[in-house]
Design a protein around this motif. Sequence first.
Motif, PDB file in Angstrom:
ATOM      1  N   UNK A 356     -67.637 -14.848 -55.478  1.00 11.48           N
ATOM      2  CA  UNK A 356     -66.780 -15.173 -56.626  1.00 11.48           C
ATOM      3  C   UNK A 356     -66.037 -16.488 -56.372  1.00 11.48           C
ATOM      4  N   UNK A 357     -65.571 -16.682 -55.134  1.00  9.66           N
ATOM      5  CA  UNK A 357     -64.833 -17.901 -54.792  1.00  9.66           C
ATOM      6  C   UNK A 357     -65.754 -19.110 -54.847  1.00  9.66           C
ATOM      7  N   UNK A 358     -66.969 -18.972 -54.290  1.00  6.03           N
ATOM      8  CA  UNK A 358     -67.914 -20.079 -54.309  1.00  6.03           C
ATOM      9  C   UNK A 358     -68.342 -20.408 -55.737  1.00  6.03           C
ATOM     10  N   UNK A 359     -68.500 -19.383 -56.560  1.00  6.80           N
ATOM     11  CA  UNK A 359     -68.846 -19.595 -57.965  1.00  6.80           C
ATOM     12  C   UNK A 359     -67.731 -20.352 -58.686  1.00  6.80           C
ATOM     13  N   UNK A 360     -66.488 -19.918 -58.484  1.00  7.53           N
ATOM     14  CA  UNK A 360     -65.346 -20.556 -59.132  1.00  7.53           C
ATOM     15  C   UNK A 360     -65.137 -21.983 -58.663  1.00  7.53           C
ATOM     16  N   UNK A 361     -65.533 -22.263 -57.434  1.00  4.28           N
ATOM     17  CA  UNK A 361     -65.304 -23.586 -56.849  1.00  4.28           C
ATOM     18  C   UNK A 361     -66.164 -24.663 -57.502  1.00  4.28           C
ATOM     19  N   UNK A 362     -67.251 -24.281 -58.205  1.00  2.00           N
ATOM     20  CA  UNK A 362     -68.107 -25.261 -58.873  1.00  2.00           C
ATOM     21  C   UNK A 362     -68.001 -25.129 -60.385  1.00  2.00           C
ATOM     22  N   UNK A 363     -66.871 -24.594 -60.864  1.00  3.28           N
ATOM     23  CA  UNK A 363     -66.591 -24.519 -62.298  1.00  3.28           C
ATOM     24  C   UNK A 363     -65.461 -25.495 -62.629  1.00  3.28           C
ATOM     25  N   UNK A 364     -65.132 -25.610 -63.885  1.00  2.86           N
ATOM     26  CA  UNK A 364     -64.043 -26.487 -64.298  1.00  2.86           C
ATOM     27  C   UNK A 364     -62.721 -25.830 -63.925  1.00  2.86           C
ATOM     28  N   UNK A 365     -62.004 -26.424 -62.984  1.00  8.34           N
ATOM     29  CA  UNK A 365     -60.780 -25.815 -62.454  1.00  8.34           C
ATOM     30  C   UNK A 365     -59.522 -26.575 -62.853  1.00  8.34           C
ATOM     31  N   UNK A 366     -59.668 -27.618 -63.645  1.00 10.75           N
ATOM     32  CA  UNK A 366     -58.506 -28.440 -64.001  1.00 10.75           C
ATOM     33  C   UNK A 366     -57.860 -27.972 -65.308  1.00 10.75           C
ATOM     34  N   UNK A 367     -56.538 -27.931 -65.287  1.00  8.10           N
ATOM     35  CA  UNK A 367     -55.751 -27.800 -66.515  1.00  8.10           C
ATOM     36  C   UNK A 367     -54.832 -29.013 -66.527  1.00  8.10           C
ATOM     37  N   UNK A 368     -55.239 -30.042 -67.251  1.00  8.48           N
ATOM     38  CA  UNK A 368     -54.501 -31.302 -67.169  1.00  8.48           C
ATOM     39  C   UNK A 368     -54.696 -31.908 -65.790  1.00  8.48           C
ATOM     40  N   UNK A 369     -53.590 -32.192 -65.095  1.00  2.61           N
ATOM     41  CA  UNK A 369     -53.658 -32.744 -63.745  1.00  2.61           C
ATOM     42  C   UNK A 369     -53.600 -31.655 -62.668  1.00  2.61           C
TER      43      UNK A 369
END
Length: 583
Positions: A356-369
């Motif tokens: 789950x962590x590795x999957x999330x790490x290559x998704x869009x993780x930004x909210x603004x800055x």
Amino acid sequence: MVSSTTEIKPNSTTATKKGSFGGWRSAILILVNQGLATLAFFGVGVNLVLFLTRVLGQDNADAANSVSKWTGTVYLFSLVGAFLSDSYWGRYLTSMIFQLIFVVGLVLISVSSWLFLIKPVGCGDGEIVCLPTSSFGIAMFYLSIYLVAFGYGGYQPTIATFGADQFNEKDSDRHKQAKAVFFCYFYFALNAGSLFSNTILVYFENLGHWTIGFLASMCSAVVALVLFWLGTPRYRHLKPCGNPLRRVAQVVVAAIRKWRVQVPDDGDKLFEFEGSESAIIGSRKIIHSYEFRFLDKAATITEKDMIMMSVHKTTNPWRLCTVTQVEEVKSVLKMLPIWLCTIIYSVVFTQMASLFVEQGNVMKTNIGNFKIPAASMSALDIVSVLIFTFIYRQVLVPIIGGRLTGNPKGLSELQRMGAGLVLGMLAMLAAGITEIQRLQRVIPGTDNSSLSIFWQTPQYALVGASEVFMYVGQLEFFHDQAPDGLKSFGSSLCMASISLGNYVSSLLVNMVMRITTKGNSPGWIPGDLNLGHMDRFYFLIAGLTAVDFIVYLICAKWYKCIDLDGNEDGELEENVGDILRRV
């Protein structure tokens, strides 16, 4: 039942009853201790997969396997703690010693990361690459994390049982109900403690401040240990019941020696001590059951046994055992099929700390800055646990228990565990669907996808909901169904299923990668996840969980609950002075 009043009776010297000890005042201190210790543990464990990839340079599959093996080792050590607790040290002393080991491990990991691994300062944030470290630094790191595993693993099942010990069911029905509620609050405290680790600590570690995260974990563990020690005079302490392995061996040997003996149809004709006291000091008697009848041979009295009792005024425990001793072995054998069915669920659970962590790490993780650390998404699992704990206790129990089942607990422990399996399967389906969507939105020329990391919300929420049913149900079930002499062992079965689940997960990853990397294929879980098919791995786990659920239904229908003698006179308490003298 056939009995004896001679020297066969165990030593009945007991400590004075101390009914004024224990209760919610002591239990709350234990719950706070659990929350702080869990905060410390997850401060290391929840982001470990990223530490291995960013700081030590492991690839995704190797890092996921390393985390699975480490987490599996944590919970495997729970069996060691349970054995020492039930047999020799008692719950209090075992909890104290393993917490000390836990603190030592956290001190070492803080020192090793500061002096040897985080070079240059701030590396491991996903941008600054860490310099290769020395073999000594790596050895120090692995020594420290496995000391953390040993300490937390041995402490965890013991503290759960020690908390339940604070309620004496003989005092009142209120204490009996409080013991059932305690496990729900115990799991609540565990998740409340890890919420800080999964948000604040993960945030700092994701920025490369790994040593700060490890130091915060160490301080939390020290505070937990001090608070636990301060409550010492008020705790309700129960004596250990002796080595269970010896008792089990005696039953097996006695049954084999009498393999030609006919077991009487009437269970009252089997051997048992007279009166309220059990052959197992500190344990209540167990009423005879008719499963595993071969073992009843160990409690069948032969002519040779009668001669020994009349002439020598004693018995040979390797030839004649009491019904309670035989039923203790039966209870473990009856719990094993249920326990085995929970292992696949733990494969689902362990994905949160790895894939789950590795999957999330290559998704869009930004909210603004602001960049969301992938590991911090596990906070959604914790919030889900806290919400569903409240919903189950305050909403579902009154409705289900009052109107449908008549059970004051709402659903039985076995029913809750079954519901946990179904929700765990749905979580894997949700994770697979999210991965399909992520792959469809991969940004060309990058490793990332335009799919928001919040698409992971359903899979984390479903895992959290499943935990409320599965793990709380497991804690109650294995504690209630374990004999008095194996209470910590019962609690450790829950941890051991997580352990084997991690090892099975690691085995599955290895098998899948070996099969799917034939030819020029990168496999389902390659270093570049955009070239793989992690969705298929999630669907594979969902399928295995569905099959496991069917097997579980068969085992749950077959299971017969343990029938304990209601008299608790055999339950012995001791004070701190007794503990020190025993040590």
